[in-house]
Motif scaffolding. Structure first.
Motif, short mmCIF file in Angstrom:
data_model
loop_
_atom_site.label_atom_id
_atom_site.label_comp_id
_atom_site.label_asym_id
_atom_site.label_seq_id
_atom_site.Cartn_x
_atom_site.Cartn_y
_atom_site.Cartn_z
N THR A 233 0.83 -1.22 0.00
CA THR A 233 0.00 0.00 0.00
C THR A 233 0.85 1.26 0.00
O THR A 233 0.51 2.25 -0.60
CB THR A 233 -0.90 0.02 1.25
N LEU A 234 1.98 1.21 0.76
CA LEU A 234 2.76 2.43 0.88
C LEU A 234 4.03 2.43 0.04
O LEU A 234 5.02 3.05 0.40
CB LEU A 234 3.07 2.78 2.35
N SER A 235 3.97 1.78 -1.10
CA SER A 235 5.17 1.75 -1.94
C SER A 235 5.39 3.10 -2.61
O SER A 235 4.47 3.86 -2.85
CB SER A 235 5.05 0.65 -2.99
N PHE A 236 6.64 3.36 -2.91
CA PHE A 236 7.04 4.66 -3.41
C PHE A 236 6.34 5.02 -4.72
O PHE A 236 5.94 6.16 -4.95
CB PHE A 236 8.56 4.67 -3.62
N GLY A 237 6.13 4.00 -5.57
CA GLY A 237 5.47 4.25 -6.85
C GLY A 237 4.10 4.88 -6.68
O GLY A 237 3.71 5.80 -7.41
N HIS A 238 3.37 4.43 -5.66
CA HIS A 238 2.05 5.00 -5.43
C HIS A 238 2.16 6.46 -5.02
O HIS A 238 1.29 7.28 -5.32
CB HIS A 238 1.32 4.23 -4.33
N SER A 239 3.23 6.77 -4.30
CA SER A 239 3.42 8.14 -3.86
C SER A 239 3.62 9.07 -5.05
O SER A 239 3.08 10.17 -5.11
CB SER A 239 4.63 8.22 -2.92
#
Ligand SMILES: Nc1ncnc2c1ncn2[C@@H]1O[C@H](COP(=O)(O)OP(=O)(O)OP(=O)(O)O)[C@@H](O)[C@H]1O
Ligand SMILES: [Mg+2]
Lengths: 260, 358
Positions: free
Chosen positions: B242-248
């Motif tokens: 859920t908190l992977s960098f790509g999502h950010s």
């Protein structure tokens, strides 16, 4: 309450460059004070020292008796200091009204949470400050521009918007850096009237940096002349204009000799 | 006066518009298919995250590449609270407060570092967050993740789960947008804007650039946490992924595409975040990254201010065609950014910032 300002032995260096050296003078409350001198004399740097944007290497600067040397600039607004910048620094995409409203920041009560919840007292304060900002703009004949993006106004009007932004904070000490630069003759006349009106209506001390000697003569009670970071002389505008050292500083020694 | 009547007309159309939208939103889940409801719910989830990001990045100009960390943290706090039978209100408060406090601490340290240093610190958050979530399996369920069911429709409501979730997300999203909108409209919104554009001017108005950045970052973290709560309400499961960098980065793209510095833009950004992967998957699942990049470039090229500026751009094109602008005065040639005096004042401000630290 108009503020007093006192500078004692202010020194400012950038690396080896001595921008200000031992600058000492006092500004009495309620006066209009001129700060003049050739390009590069250090006038803007001195303003930056007073407003906390530059840290002098030594000396003392007090506003109404409070030492401000070393204070963060944002704290000085609460001591009643307001200023304009030599190059108008407006938010060009925001409206003129929004730009002026920035000056009201320190007069608005409340914490972020109360503003997010739009508590009645914050809404009331916002309405009040908006009305006041509009009133300032209207009286300055700028009411038509209130809703326009600041970027659409002329350079001369930018200077005006900066002035009204500074005044909305109800300052006790106002620093104006070359308010008439780039203004037309008519706009300068208008500006002189405006400053007189401001002084007549509110208890305020004003320091003006300006190359326009007509404006300095018309407005100031007293002037300090800076040259190469040093105070050259202090007196009335008329005294400054007839002072040989000042003439020399402005037009160079040879030219001064020729003129004599 | 024509101007006055047009203002009134504007105001009443706006009131009617708001009423229509409100009624539509309340009725919609009852008639829409479950899949559509779920899609709308996910838009709400990400719109809240994008809203927070917009406040710190769009409004205040501080690059934040770690917003997803706060979303994930909010989701984990929610899962923990639900699985420990906390009251749901308490869960929600904790899901906002814990990320808010973490955001505050990070900002207190990071906002002292100027410019790109803040960006670097925020990059570190999701990068540290993922392995941390895997390691702290007592709280997070490790790599498998953790699930929490707390948004099944209660019997008395007579609703399906997707409808019930829709109303929960609608409630929180609407509240977040109303709060965010009020915050950026008054005293603090102006402070955000001037800190973004010129810190020296901000300081001369009595606004501390440092505190303003910390405020914006903290608000963004709180909204991130709220978004995490909603994420769990909708998905009922969270994992380190859920908190992977790509999502950010996708959140940042969504914020810019929707419209940086715009509340409505945040909503559009939420929609972009949800729809574009669906769209690009439908085109060709092998080329999703490329087609997402292409969409990003095309939108930014045509609408640098984001999708929210579409009506404005169309109107301006139309106006330019009908009549040349007749405004008094000339647009200034000098942008303050390039003027030596302001640059000098900026240098001065760095000193101020150092002052702030003591
Ligand atoms: N941040 C800085 N770093 C290095 N030198 C500086 C800085 N700020 C000002 N100076 C130098 O200090 C001197 C005085 O500059 P300042 O802008 O104060 O002059 P001024 O009297 O306002 O001139 P003008 O009438 O042209 O506005 C100049 O030589 C300038 O280059
Ligand atoms: Mg100057």
């Amino acid at each position: 309450m108009a503020a007093s300002l006192s500078l004692k032995g202010v020194d400012l260096h950038f690396g080896g460059v001595k921008v200000l050296q031992d600058v000492t003078f006092d500004v009495e409350p309620g006066v209009i004070f001129g700060l003049v001198g050739p390009n590069g004399a250090g006038k803007t740097s001195l303003f930056n020292c007073i407003s906390g944007h530059y840290k002098p290497n030594s000396g003392s600067i007090t506003i109404s008796g409070t030492e401000v040397l070393g204070s963060a600039p944002y704290r000085l607004a609460r001591l009643g200091l307001a200023r304009t910048f030599q190059q108008p620094a407006l938010q060009l995409h925001a409206t003129v009204l929004e730009n002026v409203l920035l000056g009201g920041h320190i007069r608005l009560p409340g914490w972020p949470v109360s503003w997010a919840l739009r508590l009645p007292y914050t809404a009331r304060a916002e309405r009040g400050i908006r009305a006041e900002a509009l009133e300032l703009l209207n009286r300055a004949g700028l009411g038509w521009a209130a809703g326009l993006p600041a970027g659409e106004l002329s350079h001369g009007l930018h200077k005006g918007v900066e002035l009204w932004r500074a005044l909305l904070s109800k300052p006790a000490l106002l620093l104006l850096d070359e308010p008439a630069a780039g203004l037309s003759h008519g706009e300068v006349e208008q500006f002189i009237k405006t400053v007189r009106r401001i002084r007549a209506e509110q208890d305020i001390t004003i320091i003006i940096v300006e190359h326009h000697m007509g404006l300095i003569s018309a407005l100031t009670d007293r002037v300090v002349v800076l040259d190469h970071g040093r105070k050259l002389m202090e007196g009335t505008a008329a005294e400054a204009q007839s002072d040989a050292r000042v003439i020399e500083a402005y037009i160079g020694k040879d030219a001064a000799d020729d003129a004599a | 006066m024509p101007a006055m009547s047009s203002v009134l007309a504007n105001k009443s159309t706006r009131v009617i518009l708001i009423a229509v939208v409100a009624i539509a939103l309340v009725v919609a889940p009852l008639i829409l298919p479950a899949f559509t409801n779920q899609t709308l719910v996910r838009i709400g989830v990400y719109a809240v995250a994008v809203l927070g990001l917009n406040i710190v990045m769009g409004y205040t100009g501080q690059v934040n590449l770690g917003q997803i960390f706060f979303v994930g943290l909010g989701a984990y706090v929610t899962a923990y609270g639900v699985n420990h039978d906390w009251n749901i209100i308490l869960v929600f408060v904790a899901a906002c407060v814990v990320p808010g406090l973490v955001g505050l601490l990070v900002a207190l340290a990071a906002a002292r570092l100027g410019g790109l240093a803040i960006a670097m610190v925020t990059i570190a958050l999701p990068i540290v967050g993922v392995p941390l979530a895997k390691r702290l399996d007592e709280f997070t369920g490790g790599s498998q993740g953790t699930s929490a069911r707390f948004t099944d429709a209660p019997d008395w409501s007579g609703l399906y789960n997707d409808q019930w979730q829709f109303y929960i997300v609608l409630l929180v999203t609407a509240a977040a947008f109303l709060l965010g909108r009020s915050l950026v409209r008054g005293k603090y919104g102006r402070a955000f804007g001037v800190v973004r554009e010129n810190e020296a001017v901000a300081a001369s108005m009595g606004i501390s650039p440092y505190r303003t950045k910390v405020l914006a970052f903290t608000v963004a973290s709180i909204f991130g946490g709220a978004s995490g709560f909603l994420y769990l309400a909708a998905v009922q499961y969270t994992s380190p992924e859920t908190l992977s960098f790509g999502h950010s980065i996708s959140l940042v793209a969504a914020m810019v595409i929707g419209g940086a510095g715009s509340i409505a833009g945040a909503l559009i950004g939420g929609a972009y975040y949800v729809f574009v992967p669906q769209l690009t998957n439908a085109i060709d699942p092998n080329l999703t990254t490329i087609s997402q990049g292409a969409i990003l470039l095309v939108v930014l090229f045509l609408l640098p201010q984001g999708l929210v500026s579409l009506p404005r751009v169309v109107r301006r094109l139309f106006r330019r065609r009908t009549s040349r602008s007749s405004l008094p005065g000339n647009p200034p040639q000098n942008s303050p950014v390039h003027q030596p005096a302001t640059d000098a004042a900026r240098e001065g401000l760095e000193k101020t910032e150092r002052q702030d630290r003591s």
